[in-house]
Every structure is written in structure tokens, then in C-alpha cells.
Design a protein around this motif. Structure first.
Motif, short mmCIF file in Angstrom:
data_model
loop_
_atom_site.label_atom_id
_atom_site.label_comp_id
_atom_site.label_asym_id
_atom_site.label_seq_id
_atom_site.Cartn_x
_atom_site.Cartn_y
_atom_site.Cartn_z
N TYR A 113 0.81 -1.23 0.00
CA TYR A 113 0.00 0.00 0.00
C TYR A 113 0.84 1.26 0.00
O TYR A 113 1.97 1.29 0.48
N LEU A 114 0.25 2.30 -0.56
CA LEU A 114 0.82 3.63 -0.55
C LEU A 114 0.14 4.43 0.54
O LEU A 114 -1.09 4.39 0.67
N VAL A 115 0.93 5.15 1.35
CA VAL A 115 0.34 6.00 2.39
C VAL A 115 0.84 7.44 2.21
O VAL A 115 2.03 7.67 2.02
N ILE A 116 -0.11 8.36 2.21
CA ILE A 116 0.19 9.80 2.14
C ILE A 116 0.27 10.32 3.57
O ILE A 116 -0.65 10.08 4.37
N HIS A 117 1.34 11.05 3.89
CA HIS A 117 1.50 11.55 5.26
C HIS A 117 0.91 12.94 5.40
O HIS A 117 0.99 13.75 4.48
N GLY A 118 0.33 13.23 6.56
CA GLY A 118 -0.26 14.54 6.78
C GLY A 118 -0.89 14.61 8.15
O GLY A 118 -0.39 14.00 9.11
#
Lengths: 268, 268, 268, 268
Positions: free
Chosen positions: C88-93
Motif C-alpha cells: 500500500y501507498l500512504v500519504i503523510h499529513g
């Protein structure tokens, strides 16, 4: 007690063998395209004695096969055993003064087919193969009819090797597309376990009987050849793409012939 | 920017969605058998309001599908996306005063189909499915003709769930085998993540249009239902086996209707 | 009789359900990489209320999972049921004023995981996933040690989506790589069958307990993101590639929380 | 130009070959059980010259392998190429006056392994194999520790061939379970395409170096052998079940030795 079986595994009955000796019978649905590849690259993929067509003429053929064997009714009887999909590139040319084909790359999706192929000299690997299956009615799929699209693709180790699409324009009876019609010149190669020379290294040809082509549809075609990590099929990528074909096909393999090759070319 | 898509994954364009909203179109090749199961067991697998036929009447249906969606041409266009195999048990009976079917177990071999099915209330799991594919010519496979055998089987987690064989005896035009013809009464169930009650718990029915049956072949049948580790399908094993069928089928799903269920039965 | 089960299929016992309600337990082996993607593209893949990190900060994470469920011992007991691979790809924020992650693309190789994921709001599809499995002795594979390479790749429908390699340089204790450590903000979306608005459309978060990181190895990394036909993951291709990680991970999901989303964004 | 490669497919570079010549290296995780089968049945599955142990002593061994080859770094480098699972039955006995084993049935889940095995004389078929993978932390899986359960199963064509479970009771250092320790006596068999006699029909043995056993765990075991349609492995079903084992294993194959067999036993 004696162990028996045409292939491994051998057992007292021979019933565990992956497959029996020929005759083997094949009935299939084909999606194919003719194309031209780089002439110099093509020359690198044929054995001594095989003369490529000169213009880099090749075909790529997908086939959804049902197969049977006279000596093991379980192969026709179990769809998980005898049915499989196949995808192969064939180089057109001549062997001596007779028209012939050479298959440098071929993928299948069954264990029976990979072993049966290697025994004949087809250089088979496993691939993930999908083909448009013609439908009889409704709007869920494509029919064999003008304007309809048939697509087929094969991937090896998760990378697309070949993707082709044929858009049918017309029916062409009495036509034998060259991708399926040429006698094939194979290399049977089986390594030894205790020496540098192969245990088997032969030029071989299958003995084909009952070759039949059903309804043949012609169309325009698109062809993409990719670069899977463990394959060199991109060497034979299309320079120009020609006729596309959708047809039914059947034949039997009743055996084969072979002649030894001097082994010097086999060193890895 | 707004995330869009009928299902997950949503994206700015909606093009990553597993599938679009209906209409969906289906064209398939069916191998099916009618049979009787234990009446008491059958009664345990239908929802309140569904009246089983009384004699334990069921069918088991395999179908090799091609599917399409009006709002995403990639589904018909890519055989790895829109084509798949399906295997399901249907209990025959009535919903109110109308003939109806209920599917307690169903297996498919594609991600699109498992999600599209769960959305409609089909209780889909993944299975490994093989079906005899009819051939047009040659001796490699079976044709749709008297005396020919069609076999289909499905396995779940490496254990055989269902194995059936139909031996064709005659063509039967204008016949709608009951395994494919009954309107299906589904349970749409989607758990909540933060409570005991389901987020969705509904009786639902698909809205079907363009239902068509092609050539229908009748035959004798054999049916074996096994005991896979994670399934209870053996509850509905055959007490007696009836007619077998081989046919082509097509229809479209344009939407559906639903009504809420009191949630008390959903607690795990 | 009452049909029961946390998910479909429901049955008299509930034992045919794909999975039971939480708690669910996870133990896994991770290969991951941190990278920067295009800031504008990243902004298109997060829901209202989620603030991306500003520099396009993302991670791509592969995990070889063993999973268990308190209410169904068969999940831990059968490796074909509870074990699977995930990518999976995870976007940080941030979500409000707290650090958070968002997963726009995720692939798994099991039916249980795809359904368990969709229930939580993970936008799961099936993929073909391979990861270097660490070995304990011999020369057949890679050990968790400086200089050793760990590779992982995922393909969807026969095209490579992501391929990454981590070459270990050193052990880093007490480190929580951000790819695995951020609370995830999901969208739970389940379509209705009889209307334009989704039946379920919620922002959800899992309730995590027992989060543990085992030995953590750091390394240099390479990352390739491809363009599978049915995916838009190439939107988030790496502009620069940062730290690579190889580690063991475990946690439990005991439930979740959710809040409704105004449905206007869900139209397909 | 010369076609080269240790196996098919040959190419100008040799890089398309399924695999290179030895040395090959193996590192694996084993779950195994010792058992007694029917003495008469066992006698039917060994070649002339092999003396079974007398009590029907056999083992069934599952192994999750990582493999490498000195002459092709892509095999270790790509987990989809060099990693695979294997399941085999070994009959214990003697070859001449030395302890030896014979493998009548073996299943793997990769093309490389099936071809590499057939070349050595392993009677490999494809199977669907699942094994409990040990975990380092958390509650999602089993650790190598007393009381923990390790299960493994293999299915062929959708029917379970073997299912075993080991429940660990204690660590046993310096132990070489006999299922993994005996030199194996193989039959190398490759059919001819143009005659009744095989092209290759030899007794062969691998040359093993660097044999290492890591931590060894002992336990109680359960073993079920089924009746897949195309297999005769049920002939060797357990009469009694003995010790179970969970261990790490590594070795290298640097080549082999072979001696011809009179071919009369190979007729199918």
C-alpha cells in the motif's frame, strides 16, 4: 515391482505420470497477428539450418486450448487438466527447401502443457494469459462478427510480455493464417546432471495429423511487446503490424522426428 | 479537489474505482444440474419471507461469464477484468406469491465479481473454478452434441466444494432451466465498524432486462458436494440428482430494489 | 431459523461468514520506503479535512501478514485463510491537529483481506505480490543484516504497479518508520443498489491496540511506480526516494470509529 | 549466431534460459512429520536397488524455500523467481549399504522449481501450498515455541493431497530429522519424441554441500493424505504418525551423478 509411466512421477500403475505418450489431440480458439521484427534480431533466434523469411516476418499467436490424449481419458475429462491457454511468437522461414516456423518464446498456464511442450522442444514457461472469449448472445462480450474486438495478453512474473487486439473486419474462408499453419522446427534440450554436455540436444519436428481450421475472421491488429525481467522477447518487438486473425483450430500430434545437434552451442 | 468513484478506490477522476454503477451486461456459458437437498437443511438457509419449494428443490450452476458495464468500457475491453467464472447453489421457492430463488453459496474467480456481487447481496467468496469449454472442431474437447460430457468443479482453499458432470442427450429449445430463470432474493449485508448493528442489512432484488437463453441442451447429471474447511455447503448435499443442462445465457442488470431487515439476526 | 454471520455468507451457525467482527490480530514482516510525490497530485487523493504534509511526503509499504481473529480460530489455524501479502501507498499529513496517514491505493492477495479491508475503508484490490522473505541460514536468500537486499513488487492484472528494493545499511532500534506508524483516515464507501447516494459513506478510523515494532533495519532504497491499466497510482510516482526499512510489526484492531460524509462527492 | 542457454528457451545471450547450471543454493523453513505407511505399498514405489526400511518408514516434508544460483543473480534477486514452496513424501531405506531416501511424490508452486526438479529426477508437479509462517511478535501468528501450532497443506487440481499439523513441545538441538537428512535416489526420465525408449533414463543423486540445520523444534503431529484425482499418493497414507518437526535448513547442490537404467520399466 516395476515403476512405470511415460513421464515422472512413475508408479506401479503409471497413473501418476504427468502425461502419456502421444497421440495427443488439440481443439482451440485462436487470436493472432502477423508482424515484422528486426531482421538481424530474428536471425539470432533461429537454429543452424533454419532460414528466416528475410523481411523479419513473424506472428504472435494466443490459443485457448482443450486437449485430449488417447492413453489417458482424464486429460479430456477434467477441464483443470486438459484445458489451458498458450501464447507464442513464431518466426517464419524455411527448413531446407520447405516452409517452416520457429518458436523462440512461448508461455502456457498449466503444468501438463509446460512439460508436454518441453518434451517436444517448445521453450515453455508459465505465464498469466487472458483472451477475449467469444460469446453467443447478449451484450457482455464480443461475438465473431465485423466490428467486434478480441484482445489477448500474457504476463510473466507480473510484467506484461505481449498485448494484442484484433478488430474483425470480414470473414475469410479457406484461409490458413501463417501463424498457425507452418511446420515448427524445435530444439529438444535436456541438461545432464553430471557433465557439461546436454543429455538431449536435438532438432525435432512434431508429426501432425487432422489439421483443421474452422471459420476464419480477418481484422486489423495492434501489438505491444514488453520487457519482462526474465525474458528477451523485446528483441523481437514489432517494427510494423499486419493482419489480425480470429479462428478455430484443431489437430493431433501423433509423435515426432528428431536428429542430434552438435552440442557446442548449449554451454551456458 | 473531490474524490469520486462508485466504489473504492476513489480518485479525482473516478477511474480507479473497482467498478461503475449499473447497467451491467452478462453473456455466459452455463453447465447446471437440478437436485433435491434435505428439506430441513434447506429451510435453514433462506431468509424470513422466502418459502422453499417443499421438496428441497435446488440447482447448482456454473457459468463462464463475459461482462460489460455502460460506464466503463475497460471492463468489456480487458478480458482479465470483465471475464470470470462463477459457481453457485440456488434454492428454489417463492417470495410472497411469486416464484423466486435464493443463493446461499457462490464462488467466483475475480476481484471485480466478488465486489460487484457483495454489493448486490450475492454471498461471494473466491474459488478455483474449471469448466469444460465447448469446442468447435477436432478431438481435443467436447462439443455441444448428444453423448458429449461437460464437467465443472469449484474448490475453496484447496478443497473441492462441488464437482458435477452433465452428459448431453438432446437439444431442448424454448426451455428455461430453473437454475438460471428464477428472480433471486438477496441479503445485502455490510457491517458497521463502530457498533453491533450492520450498517446495511436489506433484502434486495436485481432489476433484470434482456434475459435471453440460447441453444439449450439437456442431459443426465452427476453431482458431488464436498466439505471445504471454511464452508457449510455440505449441508445442502444432494439426496437425489435430476436434470443436467448446458446452455448459453445473457441478461443485463440495470439496478435493484431493497427493503430493510430487522437487524437482530445479524449478530455474529 | 435465523441466518447469522458478521458478513456474507450467512448461515444457521454463522460459520460460513468470510470473517467475524473484531478483535483482529496482525503480525507481519515489512519492507518499506519513504518518498516524495508531486504535491498537487497528492492533494487530489486526500479527503476533505485531511492536510497533506506539504512536501508530498509518502511511503510505500509491503507486508507479509499472519492474522488471527478472536471469534474464529480457523483464521489463525489455516495458513491459506489468515496469511496474506499486502502492498500500500500512504500519504503523510494531519487530520485536524494530529498526525495521520491516508491510503489511496492498496493491494492484497486474499479474499478475507480484501473484504476485511473494504469494511474498514481500505480501498483494496487484488494484486500479485512477492517479497524477499528473510532467511536464517545458508546462501539461498537474504538475511536481515547490513549489505543484504530486500525486494518487493506488486502487479495488478499482469502489469507491475510497484517495485522496490531496500539495501540494508544498519540496525536502528527504537525507530518507528512513518510508513507504518501513522493513524490512518479511511473512507468507508458501500454503494446502494437502488439509488444515487451511497448506502454507507463515512470517514473511519481503526482502533489500534498492542502496536509493536520488532528489530528495525534501515537502508537505501529504490522505488519504481508503474502504470497498470486499471489504476492511477502513477499519479503518485516518486519525485525523490528516501529511507528504506525492513522490520517486524504487530498490532490488533479492536474496532473503529466513523462519522458520515456528505455524499455529493461519491457520484460516479 | 549461436543459440545458448542451459535450458530452454535458448537465445543469443542465454539470459532467457529458465535456469543456469549448478551450483544452486537453498535456504528454507521446514514443517515435517515422520510416519509409517503400508510396507507392501512402499515397496511398489522404489526403484530396483533401493531397499525400503522394512517398517514402511516415511516422512512428509513441507519447505518454504529461498533459492539462488551462482550463474544467475536474478534468481536470488527476484522473490517471484527464486522463492517457492515445496511439499514432498520421502520413503526411508538404503541404496546399497548406505542410508538413502526416495521421493515418489513432490509438489512445488513455481515454474523454475518444477523444471529444476525434473532435471534432477524429482517427480515434480504443481500444487497449491500453504504453510504457517513463523512470526517474531504479536498475536497474528505462531512463534517457534512450545505449544505453538504449525500447519501445512498442499492441493493438486483443487483437491487436498496432504494436510499436516505439528504442535511444538520442545527444542532439540543437534538433531537432523530423517525427512530432511537422507541422500535421495532419483530417477531422471525424459521421453524421446520418436521412439518407445526414453531419451534419458538414469538413477541420479545430487551432490550436496554446506548442509546446515538451524534451530530444530520437535512436536506431536497429525497427518492426512487425500486422494486427488490425478495422484496415487493415497497408496502411501499413514498407518501411524510419529514425530513432528519445525526447523530451518540450508544446503547447496553443486551437481550430481548418474547411471543408466535398463529402459524396459519405462513403457507407459
Amino acid at each position: 515391482m516395476t515403476l512405470t509411466g511415460w513421464t515422472l512421477p512413475q508408479s506401479p500403475t503409471g497413473k501418476s505420470s504427468m502425461l502419456p505418450a502421444p497421440p495427443w489431440h488439440y481443439s482451440g480458439e485462436v487470436i493472432a497477428v502477423d508482424f515484422l521484427a528486426d531482421v538481424d534480431k530474428v536471425a539470432g533466434y533461429v537454429p543452424d539450418g533454419f532460414t528466416p523469411a528475410g523481411d523479419g516476418s513473424c506472428s504472435f499467436v494466443f490459443c485457448d486450448w482443450a486437449s485430449a490424449a488417447d492413453h489417458d481419458p482424464r486429460i479430456k475429462g477434467d477441464p483443470s487438466k486438459g484445458q489451458y491457454k498458450e501464447a507464442y511468437l513464431v518466426i517464419h522461414g524455411a527448413w531446407g527447401d520447405r516452409r517452416a516456423g520457429r518458436v523462440p518464446f512461448i508461455y502456457v498456464d498449466s503444468e501438463l502443457s509446460i512439460v508436454r511442450g518441453l518434451i517436444q522442444g517448445f521453450p515453455k514457461k508459465l505465464g498469466s494469459i487472458h483472451m477475449t472469449r467469444p460469446v453467443e448472445l447478449g451484450k457482455g462480450g464480443s461475438r465473431k462478427a465485423p466490428g467486434e474486438m478480441f484482445r489477448a495478453h500474457v504476463s510473466a512474473h507480473g510484467r506484461r510480455a505481449v498485448d494484442l487486439t484484433v478488430t474483425i473486419d470480414e470473414q475469410r474462408d479457406k484461409t490458413y493464417p501463417k501463424g498457425v499453419a507452418a511446420p515448427l522446427i524445435h530444439t529438444r534440450l535436456w541438461p545432464s546432471i553430471d557433465g557439461d554436455e546436454p543429455a538431449v540436444y536435438e532438432i525435432s519436428r512434431g508429426t501432425i495429423e487432422g489439421f483443421e481450421v474452422g471459420t476464419v475472421w480477418h481484422g486489423s491488429a495492434e501489438l505491444e511487446i514488453g520487457s519482462p525481467e526474465h525474458e528477451e522477447i523485446a528483441d523481437l518487438a514489432p517494427i510494423s503490424v499486419g493482419d489480425g486473425w480470429v479462428l478455430s483450430l484443431a489437430f493431433s500430434v501423433t509423435g515426432g522426428t528428431s536428429e542430434p545437434i552438435a552440442a557446442k552451442g548449449a554451454a551456458s
